[in-house]
Structure formats: C-alpha cells, structure tokens
Design an enzyme around this catalytic site. Structure first.
Site, mmCIF file in Angstrom:
data_model
loop_
_atom_site.group_PDB
_atom_site.id
_atom_site.type_symbol
_atom_site.label_atom_id
_atom_site.label_comp_id
_atom_site.label_asym_id
_atom_site.label_seq_id
_atom_site.Cartn_x
_atom_site.Cartn_y
_atom_site.Cartn_z
ATOM 1 N N HIS A 88 -42.550 -8.527 118.713
ATOM 2 C CA HIS A 88 -41.618 -9.631 118.367
ATOM 3 C C HIS A 88 -40.899 -9.998 119.472
ATOM 4 O O HIS A 88 -40.039 -9.110 119.649
ATOM 5 C CB HIS A 88 -41.182 -9.708 116.956
ATOM 6 C CG HIS A 88 -40.678 -11.090 116.652
ATOM 7 N ND1 HIS A 88 -41.435 -12.289 116.170
ATOM 8 C CD2 HIS A 88 -39.342 -11.566 116.998
ATOM 9 C CE1 HIS A 88 -40.530 -13.389 116.025
ATOM 10 N NE2 HIS A 88 -39.244 -13.063 116.578
ATOM 11 N N SER A 89 -40.964 -10.954 120.273
ATOM 12 C CA SER A 89 -39.970 -11.402 121.264
ATOM 13 C C SER A 89 -40.022 -10.258 122.471
ATOM 14 O O SER A 89 -40.887 -9.939 123.000
ATOM 15 C CB SER A 89 -38.671 -11.711 120.748
ATOM 16 O OG SER A 89 -37.958 -12.384 121.672
ATOM 17 N N MET A 90 -38.789 -9.640 122.614
ATOM 18 C CA MET A 90 -38.889 -8.700 123.498
ATOM 19 C C MET A 90 -39.827 -7.628 123.164
ATOM 20 O O MET A 90 -40.711 -6.994 124.167
ATOM 21 C CB MET A 90 -37.665 -7.804 123.558
ATOM 22 C CG MET A 90 -37.496 -6.699 124.341
ATOM 23 S SD MET A 90 -36.103 -5.632 123.973
ATOM 24 C CE MET A 90 -36.275 -4.158 124.882
ATOM 25 N N SER A 108 -45.880 -11.797 119.344
ATOM 26 C CA SER A 108 -44.968 -12.913 118.436
ATOM 27 C C SER A 108 -43.731 -13.348 119.182
ATOM 28 O O SER A 108 -43.048 -12.503 119.693
ATOM 29 C CB SER A 108 -44.553 -12.128 117.227
ATOM 30 O OG SER A 108 -44.058 -12.871 116.142
#
Length: 251
Positions: free
Chosen positions: A90-92, A118
């Site tokens: 997710h993200s990073m 994500s």
C-alpha cells in the site's frame, strides 16, 4: 523457521500452500496486517514485512533510499519463497514491492505469481509535488494533518511525534529520491487498487501500471481517500481473496 525481525507472520500457518507478503505505507508497520489472516483463505499465510525503525526493528535506523531497502529485504525473504507467493503493497509499500519484484527477477530468477498494488501511482510517472522529507517538523506536521492518515491523538502527542517523525521523514525520502529505470515489463499479473477521493493518486496514475506487466491487469477503485486500506478493508480483502483462490485452483 528461525525468527526473523524483517518478516512478521501474525498467524503462522505451516499448512498454507500460498504466502502473501504485505508491505506497509510510509510511517506504517507490520501491525497494519495483523488481522488480515482472519479474512483471507485458510491456505494463505500472511507475512508482513517490517521496515527498519519500527516494531521488532525499532532499534535499527530507518533507511532513506529505496535501493538499499529492497537489497536488504531480498536475502531475508529467500527462505520464505519455497511456496508460491504474492506481494501486496500500500502506497510506499506498492513501490517497494514492485522494485523488490524486479530485483528478485534479476538476482534470483524468482517472481511472485501476483502483485497487488494499492494507492500508489505507476513508477514511471514522475513526482510533481515538492518533497516532504526536507520540510521542518511543524510544516511536516501540517502536511500529515492534510493527508488524513495519522490518528489525531498521535499528531497531538509530542512524545509520539518525536519517535514517529524521523521514521516518516526517512520513508518520504525513500519515495522522493526514487529514480525510475525502464526495464522489461513483469511477467506476473498486477491488480491495482485506488481511492476515488485520493487527491495524491488519480485514476490515470493507477491505470498506468498496465505498462508494467505482459500478464493480466485489473484496476479496482473504492469510494474513499488514500487510506481505503482501513475504511474499506473488508471489500479489499474480498477482492484479494478472489485472486488468491483462482491461483489455488491452478495448483
């Protein structure tokens, strides 16, 4: 398997025939994924990756560049790759899992069967926003309030923020100093998730992941902001479960 501070399995499952490795967002830890085994197929073992500076790695200095981070993760992951495996980030975590996939391909001739990305724009899309990791503490705090991902109680605790800000600053540096290198597209399927109200990662930036694989690609968007991983967890895990069950049927 001997204890490894990089890999946290909230509910060890020796009978599992698939492993899903989960990579947290900036400032996050393996704790994000502690309840996930309750909502995924019983043949799947969740293994959350713990970045330095948090959780079991609290005494290790956080890394500030992506390359050293994935180079550190890869060898500790190898003993766990004796079963078919997938990555979720997710993200990073999406960027970390992508570059780790490329490293495993080039250095170890290994690959996840599926990559779940994500709330992260495709890596070939350059950053347009000014870097956050160079901001003063007060300015960085203001940015955190607007991002809506840090609990208010944490933001208002001076003691917690003293611990949290250096980790977050390091994680933002990982993202903001990243330089994309064009390579052959991946051969694993990619599923991308996004939030319709996410001002940081727009639809086109999610759709652009299509260029990164020669296999199947799908995109799902939730009626939420950047942190739908919490607000829409049940729906997210249902979609992941469907993909993993398709893999299970092919084993």
């Amino acid at each position: 398997m001997t204890f490894n501070p990089w890999i946290i399995c909230p509910q060890p499952n020796p009978q599992a025939n698939l492993r899903l490795f989960c990579f947290p967002y900036a400032g996050g830890s393996s704790a994000i994924f502690r309840t996930w085994p309750n909502n995924l197929p019983t043949n799947v073992e969740i293994c959350a990756v713990e970045y330095p500076g948090r959780g079991k790695q609290i005494k290790s200095a956080p890394l500030k560049r992506l390359e050293p981070l994935v180079e550190a993760i890869a060898p500790v992951l190898i003993p766990y790759l004796d079963k078919p495996f997938a990555f979720f980030g997710h993200s990073m975590g999406g960027l970390v899992s992508f570059e780790l996939t490329r490293l495993l391909r080039s250095e170890y001739s290994l690959a996840p069967f599926h990559l779940f990305i994500s709330a992260r724009r495709a890596p070939q899309i350059p950053i347009t926003k000014p870097p956050l990791h160079v901001l003063s503490d007060p300015d960085l705090l203001n940015e955190l309030r607007s991002l809506n991902g840090t609990p208010k109680a944490v933001l208002e605790s001076q003691e917690l923020m003293q611990m949290f800000l250096p980790i977050l600053r390091a994680d933002f540096a990982v993202l903001e100093t990243y330089i994309y290198a064009q390579k052959q597209p991946l051969e694993c399927a990619i599923t991308v998730f996004g939030g319709l109200q996410d001002r940081e990662v727009i639809h086109e930036a999610l759709q652009a992941w299509r260029e990164q694989t020669i296999a199947a690609f799908s995109l799902h968007e939730f009626n939420s902001d950047h942190f739908f991983i919490h607000s829409h967890q049940e729906s997210l895990l249902k979609l992941i479960s469907q993909e993993l069950q398709m893999r299970q049927r092919s084993l």
